[in-house]
Design an enzyme around this catalytic site. Structure first.
Site, short mmCIF file in Angstrom:
data_model
loop_
_atom_site.label_atom_id
_atom_site.label_comp_id
_atom_site.label_asym_id
_atom_site.label_seq_id
_atom_site.Cartn_x
_atom_site.Cartn_y
_atom_site.Cartn_z
N GLU A 158 9.36 1.42 11.13
CA GLU A 158 10.47 2.37 10.93
C GLU A 158 9.85 3.75 10.98
O GLU A 158 9.09 4.11 10.09
CB GLU A 158 11.16 2.08 9.59
CG GLU A 158 12.58 2.61 9.54
CD GLU A 158 12.63 4.00 8.95
OE1 GLU A 158 12.66 4.97 9.77
OE2 GLU A 158 12.64 4.13 7.73
N CYS B 51 13.92 10.30 6.98
CA CYS B 51 13.85 9.94 8.41
C CYS B 51 15.22 10.12 9.05
O CYS B 51 15.31 10.53 10.19
CB CYS B 51 13.30 8.53 8.59
SG CYS B 51 14.20 7.28 7.69
N LYS C 144 0.85 -1.20 0.00
CA LYS C 144 0.00 0.00 0.00
C LYS C 144 0.88 1.25 0.00
O LYS C 144 1.51 1.59 1.00
CB LYS C 144 -0.88 0.05 1.25
CG LYS C 144 -1.86 1.22 1.19
CD LYS C 144 -2.40 1.63 2.54
CE LYS C 144 -1.66 2.76 3.18
NZ LYS C 144 -1.68 4.03 2.45
N GLU D 4 10.73 16.82 14.90
CA GLU D 4 11.21 16.45 13.57
C GLU D 4 10.52 17.36 12.56
O GLU D 4 9.31 17.27 12.37
CB GLU D 4 10.83 14.98 13.30
CG GLU D 4 11.07 14.56 11.89
CD GLU D 4 10.71 13.10 11.62
OE1 GLU D 4 9.57 12.69 11.91
OE2 GLU D 4 11.57 12.39 11.10
O1 TXE Z 1 2.78 9.99 7.66
P1 TXE Z 1 1.94 8.72 8.08
P2 TXE Z 1 2.25 11.40 7.12
C1 TXE Z 1 6.78 11.71 9.40
C2 TXE Z 1 7.09 13.17 9.20
C3 TXE Z 1 5.78 13.75 8.78
C4 TXE Z 1 4.81 12.88 9.50
C5 TXE Z 1 3.45 12.82 8.91
O2 TXE Z 1 7.47 13.74 10.44
O3 TXE Z 1 5.62 15.09 9.17
O4 TXE Z 1 5.39 11.61 9.46
O5 TXE Z 1 3.46 12.31 7.58
C6 TXE Z 1 -0.41 5.28 6.14
N1 TXE Z 1 -3.06 2.84 9.80
N2 TXE Z 1 7.20 10.84 8.32
O6 TXE Z 1 1.01 11.83 7.81
O7 TXE Z 1 0.56 9.08 8.48
C7 TXE Z 1 -0.38 6.38 5.12
O8 TXE Z 1 -1.43 6.22 4.19
C8 TXE Z 1 -2.27 2.35 8.84
C9 TXE Z 1 8.34 10.04 8.61
O9 TXE Z 1 2.15 11.33 5.66
O10 TXE Z 1 2.79 8.00 9.06
C10 TXE Z 1 1.00 6.17 4.49
O11 TXE Z 1 0.96 5.08 3.55
N3 TXE Z 1 -1.64 3.12 7.93
C11 TXE Z 1 8.59 9.03 7.60
C12 TXE Z 1 1.85 5.78 5.69
O12 TXE Z 1 0.92 5.29 6.67
C13 TXE Z 1 -1.84 4.44 8.00
C14 TXE Z 1 8.08 9.13 6.25
C15 TXE Z 1 2.69 6.89 6.31
O13 TXE Z 1 1.84 7.92 6.69
C16 TXE Z 1 -2.67 5.02 8.99
C17 TXE Z 1 6.90 9.96 6.12
C18 TXE Z 1 -3.29 4.16 9.92
N4 TXE Z 1 -4.05 4.62 10.92
C19 TXE Z 1 6.52 10.79 7.15
N5 TXE Z 1 -2.63 6.36 8.82
C20 TXE Z 1 9.85 8.21 7.74
N6 TXE Z 1 10.02 7.51 8.86
O14 TXE Z 1 10.66 8.18 6.84
C21 TXE Z 1 -1.83 6.61 7.76
N7 TXE Z 1 -1.36 5.45 7.26
#
Ligand code: TXE
Length: 476
Positions: free
Chosen positions: A246, A280, A173, A377
């Protein structure tokens, strides 16, 4: 195979193209134009994908690792055949400069090939004729990979390669912000993998929770925010899904008094600002010894001024926009907060109105350690430079964070740098290098930066259940 990279985006369910009655719009962050519509999966279609995966599982786990290795290599080869189209599509959906997109695709191919070379030999724990104990590493079943929008292809491959190699079947996904390259990867996989082995599904915000709650899924491999990671873990408890998480980081970089400032600047600049800071393991707090601070700050600002920001498809652009509107708004709010708290910026700090989610490079001058711009972050092109006077103090400040993903230490005396590195609480600590990862190197976070690791033998084993076979002679 003749693939349409411009308009025809379908999911892959049971080896076939799948459409949905609803669709999602995908926006190019450099132009804010809608560039494609993708299926917004219905829950019954998710059930179909899980059923297809489950049906494929028996044959796939029994086919043998040599065959799975060959098919993963073939997938890598096929991706290489289309590397240029993938890179352009990645830039259009994600925003990163074309050279960076090409590097992500190239690294993904390399990762597929390297991971396909890994073996999963059992461990013989005892080999006496009367009692032989063997530890096998058997696949878990149906694995769902949930990927974010900063490295849509790279982070998907980090999950697909070990999971399939170990004999699992999968659902991928992508983030709803960056589904295009993943859907195209699914198309490639249709030609290579048996139906059901790798399903690629796209959907809105409801899809993630459907997946984590689904009783037919056995493991979640997730990259994203710490907050969402916690939601994933809570939801996965329903059927005790295995999880690899992660999550976020707030990586410190420590520049010791004997560091060569001129040599370190370009390394740390890109460690902080590559991918517009949306990494990250970006260096998110740079601690510079007070004896070097002014020289370091001036050199960093000069370097930053030489960097070109713009649409990633334009020649010479080195930093693209923020990937999506909500993230753009979060970073803007963080900067506004810093401004109102009186933070001094050596460069940037304001976001001009205009087309695209562009944020100029922002470098904050020794802000308060507790301010949001240091403690949170940013996940954008915002970097605090911080002054320190002694090693004990900087180690304490570096460790004073709920995160523990990675860190770097810079200095010419390697033993002195090592002594500092040894005291850092993080999953990876680099000395005179940064963001230095490899397919054989386990990568994961301490504290709230994650659970488990990706890559290396330890990463591969996260896609296996341990199974112990104790074999004794027949009782007489
Ligand atoms: O990430 P989400 P977001 C951090 C970064 C950013 C923050 C928010 O600080 O500001 O995350 O970004 C899916 N159950 N990183 O909101 O929500 C979503 O569809 C299952 C760090 O975009 O964590 C996507 O595929 N899945 C990071 C994925 O989770 C769910 C990279 C990541 O989204 C869900 C990106 C749920 N309840 C953002 N809600 C890194 N570690 O590299 C959302 N998703």
């Amino acid at each position: 195979m003749n693939m349409d990279f411009a308009s025809d985006f379908t999911m892959t369910i049971n080896g076939r193209a799948a459409w949905a009655t609803e669709t999602l719009a995908v926006v190019n962050p450099a132009t804010e134009a809608v560039i494609a519509h993708v299926p917004d999966i219905a829950s019954v279609q998710l059930d179909e994908a899980v059923t297809a995966a489950r049906q494929a599982f028996g044959d796939w786990k029994d086919v043998g690792i040599a065959k799975r290795q060959a098919l993963l290599r073939a997938l890598g080869d096929r991706l290489a055949d289309h590397a240029d189209e993938f890179a352009l599509l990645l830039t259009r959906e994600q925003g990163k400069p074309l050279a960076d997109a090409a590097m992500e695709i190239g690294t993904g191919i390399y990762w597929l090939q390297e991971m396909a070379g890994q073996a999963l030999e059992p461990d013989i724990l005892s080999d006496a004729p009367e009692r032989r104990v063997e530890l096998r590493h058997v696949p878990i079943g149906v694995v769902a990979a949930i990927a974010p929008w900063n490295f849509p292809v790279g982070l998907a491959i980090w999950k697909i390669a070990p999971s399939l190699l170990a004999g699992n079947v999968m659902l991928l996904k992508p983030s709803p912000f960056t589904p295009l390259t993943s859907l195209k990867l699914g198309e490639l996989a249709r030609e290579i993998l048996p139906p059901g082995v790798l399903n690629v599904v796209s959907g809105s915000d409801r899809l993630g929770p459907w997946i984590t709650e689904h009783p037919g899924i056995d493991k979640i491999a997730f990259t994203g925010s710490t907050a969402t990671g916690k939601a994933v873990m809570r939801s996965a408890a329903g059927n005790l899904k295995r999880v690899t998480l992660e999550l976020g980081g707030n990586d410190p970089a420590i520049v010791l008094p004997d560091a060569d400032v001129e040599a370190v600047i370009p390394r740390l600049f890109w460690a902080a600002f590559a991918n517009a800071g949306q990494i990250c393991i970006a260096s998110k707090r740079i601690y510079v010894h007070e004896s070097l601070y002014d020289r370091f700050a001036t050199a960093m600002v000069d370097y930053a001024k030489s960097v070109k920001i713009g649409d990633g498809t334009e020649q010479g652009v080195q930093i693209g926009p923020i990937q999506n509107r909500p993230q753009f708004d979060r970073v803007r709010a963080l900067l506004a907060d810093a401004r109102s708290a009186g933070t001094r910026f050596l460069l940037g700090g304001d976001v001009p109105e205009g087309q695209g989610y562009f944020i100029p490079i922002a470098i904050a001058d020794n802000p308060d350690e507790k301010s949001r711009v240091v403690a949170e972050e940013a996940f954008g092109p915002v970097l605090p430079l911080l002054k320190f006077s002694n090693v004990d103090e900087v180690v304490a400040r570096a460790n004073d964070s709920p995160y523990g993903l990675a860190a770097s230490v810079w200095g010419t005396n390697l033993d002195a740098a090592q002594a500092v590195a040894d005291r850092i609480e993080a999953g990876t600590v680099w000395i005179n290098t940064v963001q230095d990862l490899g397919p054989g190197q386990p990568f994961g976070g301490h504290k709230q930066s994650g659970l488990g690791v990706e890559n290396g033998r330890e990463g591969l084993l996260e896609y296996c259940n341990p199974q112990v076979i104790v074999r004794c002679a027949a009782p007489t």
